[in-house]
Design a protein around this motif. Structure first.
Motif, PDB file in Angstrom:
ATOM      1  N   PRO A 267     113.885 -15.520   9.393  1.00 40.82           N
ATOM      2  CA  PRO A 267     112.724 -14.662  10.422  1.00 40.82           C
ATOM      3  C   PRO A 267     111.343 -14.778  10.089  1.00 40.82           C
ATOM      4  N   VAL A 268     111.020 -14.604   8.766  1.00 39.20           N
ATOM      5  CA  VAL A 268     109.559 -14.653   8.318  1.00 39.20           C
ATOM      6  C   VAL A 268     108.849 -15.856   8.738  1.00 39.20           C
ATOM      7  N   ARG A 269     109.462 -16.961   8.111  1.00 41.35           N
ATOM      8  CA  ARG A 269     109.097 -18.383   8.583  1.00 41.35           C
ATOM      9  C   ARG A 269     108.739 -18.573  10.063  1.00 41.35           C
ATOM     10  N   ALA A 270     110.042 -18.078  10.802  1.00 41.19           N
ATOM     11  CA  ALA A 270     109.760 -18.276  12.303  1.00 41.19           C
ATOM     12  C   ALA A 270     108.346 -17.335  12.661  1.00 41.19           C
ATOM     13  N   GLN A 271     108.328 -16.380  12.368  1.00 39.41           N
ATOM     14  CA  GLN A 271     106.976 -15.865  12.814  1.00 39.41           C
ATOM     15  C   GLN A 271     105.625 -16.231  12.505  1.00 39.41           C
ATOM     16  N   LEU A 272     105.646 -16.816  11.200  1.00 38.11           N
ATOM     17  CA  LEU A 272     104.461 -17.498  10.733  1.00 38.11           C
ATOM     18  C   LEU A 272     104.127 -18.628  11.860  1.00 38.11           C
ATOM     19  N   GLY A 273     105.231 -19.364  12.304  1.00 39.31           N
ATOM     20  CA  GLY A 273     104.749 -20.492  13.346  1.00 39.31           C
ATOM     21  C   GLY A 273     104.229 -19.714  14.722  1.00 39.31           C
ATOM     22  N   VAL A 274     104.809 -18.681  15.239  1.00 41.12           N
ATOM     23  CA  VAL A 274     104.286 -18.121  16.366  1.00 41.12           C
ATOM     24  C   VAL A 274     103.004 -17.488  16.136  1.00 41.12           C
ATOM     25  N   ASP A 275     102.603 -16.524  14.833  1.00 45.30           N
ATOM     26  CA  ASP A 275     101.440 -16.123  14.801  1.00 45.30           C
ATOM     27  C   ASP A 275     100.210 -16.995  14.419  1.00 45.30           C
ATOM     28  N   GLY A 276     100.378 -18.160  14.108  1.00 45.74           N
ATOM     29  CA  GLY A 276      99.405 -19.187  13.653  1.00 45.74           C
ATOM     30  C   GLY A 276      98.981 -19.984  14.853  1.00 45.74           C
ATOM     31  N   ASP A 277      99.627 -19.870  15.822  1.00 45.89           N
ATOM     32  CA  ASP A 277      99.109 -20.569  17.278  1.00 45.89           C
ATOM     33  C   ASP A 277      98.724 -21.840  17.091  1.00 45.89           C
ATOM     34  N   ASP A 278      99.774 -22.546  17.330  1.00 48.33           N
ATOM     35  CA  ASP A 278      99.505 -24.342  17.157  1.00 48.33           C
ATOM     36  C   ASP A 278      99.042 -24.675  18.646  1.00 48.33           C
ATOM     37  N   THR A 279      99.161 -23.889  19.338  1.00 50.44           N
ATOM     38  CA  THR A 279      99.008 -24.432  21.159  1.00 50.44           C
ATOM     39  C   THR A 279      97.470 -24.545  20.975  1.00 50.44           C
ATOM     40  N   THR A 280      96.539 -23.616  20.580  1.00 50.23           N
ATOM     41  CA  THR A 280      95.020 -23.724  20.665  1.00 50.23           C
ATOM     42  C   THR A 280      94.578 -24.179  19.448  1.00 50.23           C
ATOM     43  N   GLY A 281      94.740 -24.093  18.163  1.00 47.96           N
ATOM     44  CA  GLY A 281      94.413 -24.225  16.933  1.00 47.96           C
ATOM     45  C   GLY A 281      93.107 -23.454  16.734  1.00 47.96           C
ATOM     46  N   ASP A 282      93.026 -22.282  17.387  1.00 46.53           N
ATOM     47  CA  ASP A 282      91.712 -21.380  17.244  1.00 46.53           C
ATOM     48  C   ASP A 282      92.024 -20.567  15.904  1.00 46.53           C
ATOM     49  N   TYR A 283      90.703 -20.195  15.454  1.00 52.12           N
ATOM     50  CA  TYR A 283      90.720 -19.370  14.394  1.00 52.12           C
ATOM     51  C   TYR A 283      91.038 -17.658  15.018  1.00 52.12           C
ATOM     52  N   SER A 284      91.789 -17.197  14.298  1.00 52.64           N
ATOM     53  CA  SER A 284      92.081 -15.883  14.824  1.00 52.64           C
ATOM     54  C   SER A 284      92.415 -14.750  13.655  1.00 52.64           C
ATOM     55  N   PRO A 285      92.816 -13.619  13.815  1.00 54.50           N
ATOM     56  CA  PRO A 285      93.124 -12.402  12.706  1.00 54.50           C
ATOM     57  C   PRO A 285      93.967 -13.054  11.759  1.00 54.50           C
ATOM     58  N   PHE A 286      95.326 -13.796  12.318  1.00 53.10           N
ATOM     59  CA  PHE A 286      96.134 -14.461  11.321  1.00 53.10           C
ATOM     60  C   PHE A 286      95.391 -15.291  10.535  1.00 53.10           C
ATOM     61  N   TRP A 287      94.384 -16.112  10.622  1.00 47.18           N
ATOM     62  CA  TRP A 287      93.673 -16.963   9.824  1.00 47.18           C
ATOM     63  C   TRP A 287      92.680 -16.180   9.003  1.00 47.18           C
ATOM     64  N   ALA A 288      92.128 -15.122   9.678  1.00 46.89           N
ATOM     65  CA  ALA A 288      91.035 -14.492   8.973  1.00 46.89           C
ATOM     66  C   ALA A 288      91.718 -13.643   7.523  1.00 46.89           C
ATOM     67  N   GLU A 289      92.977 -13.429   7.555  1.00 51.59           N
ATOM     68  CA  GLU A 289      93.670 -12.622   6.566  1.00 51.59           C
ATOM     69  C   GLU A 289      93.962 -13.790   5.333  1.00 51.59           C
ATOM     70  N   ARG A 290      93.800 -15.154   5.705  1.00 47.64           N
ATOM     71  CA  ARG A 290      94.221 -16.053   4.961  1.00 47.64           C
ATOM     72  C   ARG A 290      92.667 -17.023   4.707  1.00 47.64           C
ATOM     73  N   ASP A 291      91.620 -16.244   4.741  1.00 48.52           N
ATOM     74  CA  ASP A 291      90.353 -16.993   4.500  1.00 48.52           C
ATOM     75  C   ASP A 291      89.665 -15.997   3.518  1.00 48.52           C
ATOM     76  N   TYR A 292      89.267 -16.494   2.430  1.00 53.41           N
ATOM     77  CA  TYR A 292      88.679 -15.854   1.097  1.00 53.41           C
ATOM     78  C   TYR A 292      87.306 -15.710   0.993  1.00 53.41           C
ATOM     79  N   VAL A 293      86.609 -17.117   1.689  1.00 55.16           N
ATOM     80  CA  VAL A 293      85.242 -17.138   1.711  1.00 55.16           C
ATOM     81  C   VAL A 293      84.700 -15.887   2.479  1.00 55.16           C
ATOM     82  N   PRO A 294      84.793 -15.287   3.554  1.00 52.70           N
ATOM     83  CA  PRO A 294      83.957 -14.230   3.791  1.00 52.70           C
ATOM     84  C   PRO A 294      83.979 -12.975   2.818  1.00 52.70           C
TER      85      PRO A 294
END
Length: 648
Positions: A267-294
């Motif tokens: 279920p955790v893996r399935a939620q990753l797929g939902v939250d990451g948003d393959d439909t648009t490929g846009d940057y989102s809070p999901f990806w900001a949590e995984r971005d160390y540069v800022p």
């Protein structure tokens, strides 16, 4: 107390009690039970503490996250090996390799796993050479299981908070800020620790080091990220385009999960797929949590970056964006930039690597003044096994230099011509800037190889690409940094991709991309001491490797791609207006490359194409390039004068 050069801000203190200059016989002897100080000779710690009698522990520390949602906070497990003398007064620093791979993919060129072979709850197999080499020199080595992997509980979240908090949780325990226990529940403290931890690791392991540094955890003194991710968005996306769909994030999480918990973590893996948003490929809070540069402003540790400029797994923009952010915050740093791909320096420059890493850790974790911070900051591999040093990267003297794209005639390739400086708000304009246009079709099935050397004519325009060529160069031309393709373009639809390739046309020996540029040999060499744990011979010997070399009539130097829906923002998709002329800026991956005299520089413009590991768009749109100020901006060492000398 004195400091080194002004580009780094840390001051270090020589510990007066450290023994210096002991004779060789003493420096290599095994310790007496009361030895409580390292031996420093020739600017480095000496192997005086042995290995066979090292103390091994497995410690469990409770984190602040509940990644699997079971109501219990996740437990971080770590295996520790440290000198016997650390139980009798020796205070030692820690070298930590936090990893999700110790029981699945395993580590190193020889895929070494951790294992408890005799069932006593202690690790017997110690991957990589760090333990064999550094424990005798007075270090503790910690191999940490990322949350959700091996002996840790929870579920991996592919760059999310549970991943990122794994190492800081252990560092908190090392520094007395968090409780730890052994397998029986008995409290365990790190009263042998000197308060300093260095993290190291390749790929996911190095990514965990970046994440720990970006957390600002106290007690992390240095990190050595090798081929490491700095933004999971850039690993799975490229400027709005999906390059790795979220089923990859789920499959990677599945790969590293403790096998006994894979079904439980589904279920955790399935939620990753939902939250990451393959439909648009846009940057989102999901990806900001995984971005160390800022979060580079939180980094307290020094950083020694190692990356392959031809790494097509963790691409080179991961090191460059991180490096630039660290430079802006004046973080003490060092860089090795190799021409290979996704390869550990132990396998592409072994002797120099062990020596440099030894001095780096001695400086930052034992305060040994060995001069490493006075040396040139950047080592760059110019040709296979040919290295040069520079005081920074990009190479000092590099200037952004616009080179105009001029259209060809009757299907012939266009030209690359040095732009003339302009004074208007639109910036530089190329000679004979005009309202001419050329149109090509977005062809998702186009391969990268055919884009560079089309079967009909390697250097001609075709229905699905535009090619621009310089004249044969009169002198070598060195670029260092990240080129940008800047074009004016219109599209006959609402969506497409824009891609740019920078190509070197001309035969010369090159780094091979086969096997990431490395071939493993049968010969071995040994680095450190050996012992038998749990009936297993833990040796320090590893197979050597050598570079592979290719000779091709052309070479892809660097590339980039941009989603047409994200021209204005990576966070919001916006359809194109059919027929409207747009300013399109395609950032190419960073490079450090010298075009040889006699060769030609090429720029190839494409739409979607399969060579970027992307889920290429299927629009098959027609893209029209307008030649009023379309150009490529090259980071040329020496700037415009160097370009003039080269005949651009």
């Amino acid at each position: 107390m004195r400091t080194t050069k002004s580009w780094w801000r840390a001051s270090v203190v020589v510990v007066a009690a450290i023994a210096v200059g002991l004779p060789a016989a003493t420096a290599t002897a095994h310790p007496t039970k009361d030895r409580n100080k390292p031996v420093i000779q020739h600017g480095v710690t000496q192997p005086v503490f042995g290995y066979a009698d090292a103390i091994r522990e497995r410690v469990f520390v409770t984190s602040d996250v509940d990644s699997d949602g079971d109501g219990a906070r996740d437990i971080v497990s770590m295996d520790i090996i440290r000198p016997k003398a650390s139980a009798a007064g020796l205070k030692v620093p820690v070298i930590m390799d936090a990893s999700p791979y110790y029981s699945t993919v395993c580590r190193g060129n020889e895929t070494e796993c951790k294992a408890d072979l005799d069932g006593d709850g202690l690790n017997d197999q110690w991957p990589l050479f760090y333990d064999n080499y550094f424990v005798p020199r007075g270090y503790a080595v910690v191999l940490l299981d990322m949350i959700g992997t091996n002996n840790s509980t929870g579920c991996p979240v592919t760059g999310g908070r549970a991943d990122n908090i794994s190492a800081p949780t252990a560092i908190d325990w090392l520094n007395g800020r968090r409780a730890g226990t052994d397998a029986t529940g008995k409290k365990v403290v790190a009263n042998w620790h000197n308060g300093k931890t260095g993290m190291i690791g390749k790929s996911y392991d190095g990514t965990l080091a970046n994440a720990a540094a970006a957390s600002g955890v106290k007690g992390l003194s240095t990190i050595v990220p090798i081929s490491a991710i700095s933004s999971w968005y850039d690993y799975s996306r490229s400027n709005g385009l999906v390059t790795r769909a979220n089923n990859y994030s789920g499959s990677l999480s599945n790969t590293v999960t403790n096998p006994a918990r894979r079904l439980y973590c589904a279920p955790v893996r399935a939620q990753l797929g939902v939250d990451g948003d393959d439909t648009t490929g846009d940057y989102s809070p999901f990806w900001a949590e995984r971005d160390y540069v800022p979060n580079a402003d939180k980094v307290r540790a020094s950083v020694f970056v190692v990356h392959g400029i031809n790494d097509d797994n963790v691409r080179a923009d991961h090191f460059s964006k991180w490096w630039d952010a660290l430079a802006e915050k004046k973080v003490p740093r060092k860089l090795w930039l190799t021409g290979t791909g996704h390869i550990d320096p132990f396998d592409f420059r072994r002797g120099e690597w062990v020596d440099t890493l030894h001095r780096w850790f001695d400086f930052w974790l034992y305060d040994v003044r060995n001069g490493i911070m006075n040396e040139p900051m950047a080592d760059i591999e110019r040709a296979p096994d040919v290295w040069e040093t520079h005081r920074n990267w990009p190479v000092p003297g590099t200037k952004t230099t616009p080179v105009a794209l001029r259209p060809g005639v009757d299907g012939a390739a266009g030209e690359l011509v040095l732009s003339t400086p302009g004074n208007g708000p639109k910036g530089p304009k190329g000679p004979k800037a005009s309202q001419e246009t050329r149109t090509f079709q977005d062809t998702p099935t186009m391969s990268q190889a055919n884009a560079i050397r089309h079967p009909s004519d390697p250097q001609a325009n075709t229905a699905n690409r535009l090619v621009f060529l310089s004249q044969p160069l009169k002198a070598p031309l060195h670029i260092s940094g990240s080129p940008i393709v800047k074009i004016k373009a219109s599209v006959n639809g609402e969506d497409t991709s824009f891609a740019g390739l920078l190509v070197d046309y001309g035969t010369r020996p090159r780094f091979s991309t086969v096997g990431d540029g490395i071939r493993t040999l049968t010969e071995e060499d040994c680095w450190g001491e050996q012992a038998t744990f749990g009936g297993f011979a833990e040796n320090a010997c590893y197979r050597q490797a050598e570079k592979t070399i290719a000779t091709n009539p052309q070479e892809l130097v660097t590339k980039g791609i941009l989603d047409g829906l994200n021209l204005k923002s990576l966070s919001v998709s916006q359809p194109l207006v059919p027929g409207k002329k747009n300013a399109v800026e395609v950032p190419l991956l960073p490079e450090d490359y010298v075009f040889a005299a006699g060769n030609q520089i090429g720029v190839v413009l494409l739409g979607s194409y399969s060579g970027y590991s992307s889920r290429a768009k299927q629009t098959r749109a027609e893209i029209t390039v307008h030649f009023d100020n379309s150009r490529i901006e090259l980071p040329i060492v020496g700037g415009r004068p160097a370009a003039v000398r080269a005949g651009l």
